[in-house]
Design a protein around this motif. Sequence first.
Motif: not given
Length: 231
Positions: A105-124
């Motif tokens: 809802i009108r949120g803008t998110c910019n990601i530079d780098g990052g490691y995202i693992e083994f969450n339930q539904k989605a990484g990003v």
Amino acid sequence: CIYFGGNKLNLYRIDCYFSKYDGFWLEGVAVHREDCGAYGNQTNGFSDNSHSTMSIRDQAVFNGNDGFNGTVTKYTSADELTSIHANYIDLYSALNGDDGISYHIRGTCNIDGGYIEFNQKAGVVHVTGGGGTCKDTIAVGQINGFYAATASLDGRKGSTMSCINTIAKECQYAYRTEDDAKMLCLNTVAHNPSGIGYLGNSTNGIDTIDCKYIGDSAKAKSGNVIVTTTN
């Protein structure tokens, strides 16, 4: 654990453990945060609802809902302060009950780098009109590596995501859109998905430019996916 709704806040090396709600609930004007952690909180690790958020090397692990979450509920006003803008540098998000990082809802998110693992539904994931860019981000072992879906609640444009030099490894769906969402993939890698590498189940689909796929060729892509190879 920590609630903020004021003007400006700087946080350095602060951790929140085992809150019965969010680890950090931040909805002021501006937040700058470095080397903070949210661990084992009941809902979100970080609820980043401030108008402007800068997050550097923060970590969210084993929270009940999202590791990082940005949501604007007062979205009907034309006031710019009803939107949120966040930048994340080298975040780490793992083992959370829903998503590694999720914007709405009108949120803008910019990601530079990052490691995202083994969450339930989605990484990003960006839904209900959220959007943003991921650059050099790695997502491992989720149902969805990078995911955009769900129409905006007030008729604005659908969710969007741009992925640049990202890697989705051993997810069920590496890159996925649904509803009216749109995704652009540039020099991305889908590595050994159990389902589909590039799944464009939306009216706007996925545009891929010089992207790579590693795995069973029958699972490379499905749905509305446009493939462009410049070389």
